[in-house]
Write a protein that holds these residues in place. Structure first.
Motif, PDB file in Angstrom:
ATOM      1  N   GLN A 231      44.831  42.904  38.243  1.00  0.00           N
ATOM      2  CA  GLN A 231      43.904  42.636  37.172  1.00  0.00           C
ATOM      3  C   GLN A 231      43.180  43.827  36.732  1.00  0.00           C
ATOM      4  O   GLN A 231      42.585  44.706  37.216  1.00  0.00           O
ATOM      5  CB  GLN A 231      42.843  41.586  37.851  1.00  0.00           C
TER       6      GLN A 231
ATOM      7  N   ALA B  97      38.692  35.403  40.472  1.00  0.00           N
ATOM      8  CA  ALA B  97      39.550  36.282  39.659  1.00  0.00           C
ATOM      9  C   ALA B  97      39.190  36.144  38.146  1.00  0.00           C
ATOM     10  O   ALA B  97      38.631  34.991  37.702  1.00  0.00           O
ATOM     11  CB  ALA B  97      41.200  35.901  40.123  1.00  0.00           C
TER      12      ALA B  97
ATOM     13  N   VAL C 258      44.381  36.872  33.199  1.00  0.00           N
ATOM     14  CA  VAL C 258      44.601  38.301  33.535  1.00  0.00           C
ATOM     15  C   VAL C 258      45.579  38.438  34.471  1.00  0.00           C
ATOM     16  O   VAL C 258      45.227  37.646  35.601  1.00  0.00           O
ATOM     17  CB  VAL C 258      43.445  39.112  33.637  1.00  0.00           C
TER      18      VAL C 258
ATOM     19  N   PHE D 139      39.252  43.987  40.425  1.00  0.00           N
ATOM     20  CA  PHE D 139      39.939  44.403  39.279  1.00  0.00           C
ATOM     21  C   PHE D 139      39.315  45.590  38.687  1.00  0.00           C
ATOM     22  O   PHE D 139      38.305  46.240  39.185  1.00  0.00           O
ATOM     23  CB  PHE D 139      39.534  43.213  37.984  1.00  0.00           C
TER      24      PHE D 139
END
Length: 186
Positions: A21, A13, A17, A101
């Motif tokens: 994301q 990840a 954030v 993301f």
């Protein structure tokens, strides 16, 4: 309980954030990789892939230092003109994990008038800042003023690669102090 199972990736990840994301294109966020356990003393190379290497390129591998179960690495995001989803995948010991993301186009961050107060007939400047660099073709801004004594162009393009721009503001002579609100949208 001590496990003899080889370490495998469990999460991938963007650092710092929140979910969901999303990050502005043209920036350089860090990606955090978490494993189930520490790798052998000599370290381990984790294979990386990106679903969209033009927007979010990753190295072919990232090395997790010996005995560690975590590492991070930077990625240099490309600019985009529309929200673009990206999935990164990490593989070690035959097991993969992915993180998704969204890369966002550079949006408007702030507007500042310099000087904030002027005598009619004196030019001023509107400074705009973007959240990231403008993509190819630039970012087209729409401008308006609620008072004809303060004039702005109807549109202005922040050039590709720029994070900010200055926009001329014209003023006309007035007989009494007057306020004007300049509005900018991307």
């Amino acid at each position: 309980t001590v496990s003899s199972a080889p370490p495998t990736p469990v999460s991938l990840a963007l650092e710092g954030v929140d979910a969901p994301q999303a990050v502005t294109g043209g920036t350089n966020p860090f990606v955090a990789l978490q494993l189930t356990a520490g790798v052998p003393a000599g370290g381990a190379a984790v294979t990386l892939t990106s679903s969209n290497p033009a927007v979010a390129p990753v190295p072919a591998t990232v090395t997790v230092p010996g005995t560690h179960a975590w590492t991070d690495f930077p990625i240099a995001l490309g600019t985009v003109t529309a929200p673009t989803p990206v999935t990164l995948t990490a593989t070690l010991n035959g097991v993969s994990t992915s993180g998704t993301f969204t890369v966002l186009p550079a949006g408007l961050k702030s507007l500042q008038l310099t000087p904030a107060a002027v005598s009619g007939g004196t030019p001023a400047t509107a400074w705009v800042d973007l959240q990231g660099p403008a993509p190819a073709g630039g970012v087209v801004l729409s401008l308006s003023s609620d008072n004809p004594a303060a004039g702005v162009p109807a549109t202005f393009t922040v050039p590709a690669g720029s994070w900010s721009a200055s926009i001329p503001v014209t003023t006309a002579a007035v007989t009494a102090a007057a306020n004007a609100t300049i509005t900018v949208t991307a």
